[in-house]
Design an enzyme around this catalytic site. Sequence first.
Site: not given
Lengths: 345, 545
Positions: A153, A195
């Site tokens: 992440h 991301c």
Amino acid sequence: MIFAILLSLSTSVLTVNTADPPVEEFFASNHTNNWAVLVDASRFWFNYRHVANVLSIYRSVKRLGIPDSHIILMVADDMACNPRNPRPATVFNNANQNINVYGDDVEVDYRGYEVTVENFIRVLTGRLPPSTPRSKRLLSDERSNILVYMTGHGGDGFLKFQDSEEISNVELADAFQQMWQKRRYHEIFFMIDTCQAESMFQKFYSPNILAVASSKVGEDSLSHHVDPAIGVYVIDRYTYYALEFLENVQPGSKKTMDQFFKVCPKFQCQSTVSVRTDLFQRDPKKTIITDFFGSVRNVELLTETLNLQDSTAEFSCSKDKCPEEKLQKTSVQLLSYAKQFPMPN
Amino acid sequence: EKPLHIHAAVGIGVVCLVIGLPLWWKTTEVYRVSLPYSDIDQLAQYKIQYGVDVTVISFDEQMVGVDLAALSKHLMESLDRNPIPGDISSRYRTSVKEKTSQESSLLSSCTSLSDLDAKLKEVFKQDHNQYYVILLPQTSQLKVNAPEIGLNRNIFFTKTENDLKQFAGQIAQTLKEVVVREGSVLKAYEAAKGSRNQKFYRLQPDKERMRTVRSHPGYDITFTLVNPQPDIIDAQWDIQHAVRAYLEPLTKQLKKYATVNIQSQVLYFTGLMTKPKTDTQKKEYYYTTKELPLIINPIEANLGSPASNNPELNFLVYVPTRDEHPLHIRDDTGMNLASNAFLSPRWGGIYIYNIPSPPQNASLPVRPSIDMRKVMEIFLFQIRLLFNLLYQGSTSVNLMPVGNKVVADWELDGWLRTHCVENLATATATLQSLAQLLGQISNIVINDDIGQEVQSAVQSIKESYQHLKEGFLEKAFLASRGAIISSEKAFFDPSLLELLYFPEDQKFAIYIPLFLPISFPVFSSLYKACKWFRERKVLTKAKQE
């Protein structure tokens, strides 16, 4: 006129054939060995797809020829033996559960809580404590091409490790600069699937780094599909399409990095794949993919040899009756158990 | 009235500023040992010079004193000409003399050039870095038509042309290119130094630099016998004896300079994963050069590695199975390679040893023993290539075949020279980057032992430069080895990790909540006290008037 078209077509086919690089150029590439540092930075069961990502890249890299001794695999959590795994000892990257990417011969170098930002930077810069075994060290030299793959992440300028700490893009750029200063790489291919992944390579300033990220700043990288039998998403989009590309690459393949960058266009990935080539000196159209993903060695045929004279006559000592060996045998002391510990008399 | 609150405010303010502030500064200082930054910068700018001793002894009666003087002058001119400009240069000390009667009797007593070579070594006690150019007369039976380099440090010439200047040029060229290997030394230096200032720097492909194993204080060599069908062909090899008999001359010579650890193993039921091509006409199997690179990786996974950080070299003997016999390597012209072996740069070599298939009614497994001499011939040659002991340029110079000695004295000198220069370049680059890193980031702790290692590295580098300039090659190499060990230890010390969560801009975030609440009352009361003192001064002034 048709004849002219046919003639031009045939000549163009001929020129394509002769454009193959000559086989005699055994030292055509500048690097002599390949390394891979594959990092999965997130833990917990619902991040199954990150573990599947990194294990799938690990399999591709191994299949294309990089041996385990040259791969540093960091997996932050154990999915295969997780109590929530309905298929214990397996990790799948596809809902049809065709390939068990965990397999029988996976060699995880940093596992579980050992995957920390500190250990990752230590591996890259080489500042490991002297007791670290060889399999946990990145022993690259100035002619090593290194593939660095990171997944987990991330956000604008950072990547989250273990849900408790983060590595910033500045630190990563400094770590690569340390590697460059100490001549620990020839070229690096940096691949990141998180991301806002583009932010991680924006601060690089060391030469000879080629970087690709699965999404731009402000975009999210999405996962591909869920496996209802396992109950979690099993693979991310960018890695899924990248693997599709890599499945068609064989060890002797001539596919280029430019073709690899075109993998996963916007309609498939829903995030824009961004690339950084300004630090890389070669043309990605002319860089073949096995320069980073595989390990094609240079070889040199031996055209002459030494001329040795048979030395058995002068050397009268054979395997069994060598005086030096006898000496060695007598110097071996048998340890008895009690002498190893201070025992009360 | 005693303005107690004023005195109290001033007292607290004084204590805070005079005692508190310096105390806080001192106690939050990062412990940093002072490093010799200026010395390190100086070392980086230093231009390396390596000295070489050359003695020319003329056995030629036709060359009289005048000729010898002219030859000496021309030789010194040619040797000092440095066609390759750069930070590294050579320095030759030449002396030209005529033979003594003892030496001429030596020449007449020798029957062959190698004999003369050995006898000269005894007489002159040729130490490292001292080369003797022997001019043989045209009349002698030992005369050479082309320059010949012996196994010790003798180079034999016979004057074939009358122009002394050209002859001197020929001698100089042989010395510079082949014996001293200036080109290799320069390449090693440039490759190790890298380029810290250039933004876009990329190594060029160079066969010699890519093939040579990097200079390291130790090496690990592993000999492996790969036997895919031990139930049919159980090949036996006496590797212990072979290493002791054939490899020992090399390891003995290198023992002082690098630790070479030798291991051997046998792998059973492991094959080369790539299928060879079949030549049905000649009934043999072969690999082309395109398939060879794909052989190494699958087998490397099974080889294992020693538990050290040294560069490792793997030498494999592969015994083909009964079904794939005979297995050859074909070069690009389609001819079978005579040696049937190939090497991979910085990795090692593979030799395919064909054992004749056992006859139909033989009892299996057969136990042939492998001819270790042939095996070691190949491996030693590959070791000579991988360690860069072999001079590989194309010249018109004859090199006496090395044979069982494995490495000639002058080749060992060349190895010491290139490795010494490589070590020095690497050590200075390491120290420079370390100094830059520690200078840039002011909150990395520098412990005592790191300071010590850096000091000893700087000292060793200086020593090595000095010895190298004067031509003491062995001492220079050992000093450079110490330098590289110290500098690598200092650079890769685990305590030098950049502080991750305490960067400069975040220091404010830590100190403001601590000091701001206290500083408000202290400063405001100090301000009030100052105002009170000023008012009192005005009042007393007014009172006086």
